[in-house]
Design an enzyme around this catalytic site. Structure first.
Site, PDB file in Angstrom:
ATOM      1  NE  ARG A 100     -14.271   8.054  -6.233  1.00  0.00           N
ATOM      2  CZ  ARG A 100     -14.863   6.524  -6.239  1.00  0.00           C
ATOM      3  NH1 ARG A 100     -15.794   5.891  -5.976  1.00  0.00           N
ATOM      4  NH2 ARG A 100     -13.503   5.694  -6.690  1.00  0.00           N
ATOM      5  CE  LYS A 158     -14.004   8.969  -9.401  1.00  0.00           C
ATOM      6  NZ  LYS A 158     -12.927   9.417  -9.870  1.00  0.00           N
ATOM      7  NE  ARG A 209     -12.178   8.885  -2.162  1.00  0.00           N
ATOM      8  CZ  ARG A 209     -12.503   7.756  -1.987  1.00  0.00           C
ATOM      9  NH1 ARG A 209     -14.370   7.292  -1.780  1.00  0.00           N
ATOM     10  NH2 ARG A 209     -12.261   6.849  -3.579  1.00  0.00           N
ATOM     11  CG  HIS A 226      -8.118   3.867  -5.181  1.00  0.00           C
ATOM     12  ND1 HIS A 226      -7.302   4.268  -4.212  1.00  0.00           N
ATOM     13  CD2 HIS A 226      -9.357   5.329  -5.128  1.00  0.00           C
ATOM     14  CE1 HIS A 226      -7.789   6.135  -3.748  1.00  0.00           C
ATOM     15  NE2 HIS A 226      -8.692   5.837  -4.646  1.00  0.00           N
TER      16      HIS A 226
END
Length: 293
Positions: free
Chosen positions: A145, A169, A242, A265
């Site tokens: 990212r 994240k 991405r 993910h």
């Protein structure tokens, strides 16, 4: 209570800076609407009718359903926070439903244009040129990212094992393998970088021309400028690279679970969206190649 809520999602939930900023903007807009429409200063006192009225007003202003749904999600998180802390006893969001949205497939650059960009376009041999190419190679070669690229530090590189570590994240680290060409590009860039700034293991990898840490708009402009050379896509952002990374891997037979781990993910459902792009490509191949197509 809004300020306490924002501190909660920042320091306890550890959401990204980008997400916290988005939540803060949503809450400011909601608070301003309550003040103007109902002369209500405290969002925690809003009821179902007030919230539904705000949603309706955004729809009347032709705001996209996806954007409205994100604001609805912000309010859900806010009122859940109030419930857990017993600031309110009933959740005004219970009857609020997300708006219907059209499923949009991830936009990506085809393989050939990406090859042309990285192999045919001439980059200058100075620091800026090597930095620009490395940014494109990293985004496309790892699927990381934008925030992960900007936060990448020298200490995150392991050029002997051909890996790098990114902070994703929710402050989760993941290790991504890199190919030899990318390792070479990193080494070439570091040689130029060391001439610009004293080496320090705590320094960020990607720097601006003045030797400071790269920032989102800087990278976005860089990517858009170079992608404009090889694609007519309206969206030419770091996230397109991405998407291109994931789509090209899937098209070449990579395992979906492996792509999920590479992208960082948390669930396979987020990765499965790329299968639609692969199916579209298979359909085109079938139409072109099968005699009965």
């Amino acid at each position: 209570m809004v300020s306490y809520f924002l501190q909660h999602i920042k320091f306890e939930k550890r959401l990204s800076h980008h997400t916290v900023t988005a939540y803060e903007g949503d809450m400011k807009q909601f608070s301003a609407y309550l003040k103007f429409q109902y002369d209500l200063k405290d969002p925690e006192k809003a009821d179902f009718q007030m919230i539904r009225s705000w949603i309706a007003s955004m729809a009347e202003e032709k705001m996209e359903n996806r954007s409205i749904n994100r604001k609805i999600a912000t309010l859900r998180t806010f009122y859940n926070f109030l419930l857990r802390h017993k600031i309110i006893v009933t959740d005004p969001m219970v009857k609020i439903k997300a708006l219907k949205t059209d499923k949009s497939l991830p936009k990506y650059v085809e393989e050939k244009p990406m090859e042309n960009l990285l192999d045919e376009v001439e980059f200058s041999n100075d620091f800026a040129g090597m930095r620009d190419k490395l940014v494109l190679e990293l985004l496309y070669g790892t699927g990381m990212r934008l925030s992960e690229l900007i936060g990448l530090k020298l200490s995150d590189l392991n050029l002997y094992n051909n890996t790098l570590t990114v902070l994703g994240k929710r402050n989760k680290h993941r290790v991504i393998p890199i190919n030899r060409n990318l390792v070479g590009a990193i080494r070439d860039y570091l040689a130029q970088r060391n001439d610009l700034i004293d080496d320090n293991s705590d320094d960020y990898l990607i720097l601006t021309d003045t030797g400071t840490q790269a920032y989102p708009v800087f990278i976005q402009r860089l990517v858009k400028r170079y992608l404009s050379l090889v694609t007519s896509l309206e969206q030419r952002s770091p996230h397109v690279l991405r998407h291109s990374f994931a789509t090209h891997l899937l098209n070449r037979g990579a395992d979906l679970n492996a792509i999920k781990d590479l992208l960082g993910h948390t669930s396979l459902a987020a990765t499965q969206v790329y299968t639609h792009n692969s199916i579209d490509k298979l359909k085109k191949i079938f139409q072109q190649a099968h005699p009965k197509a």
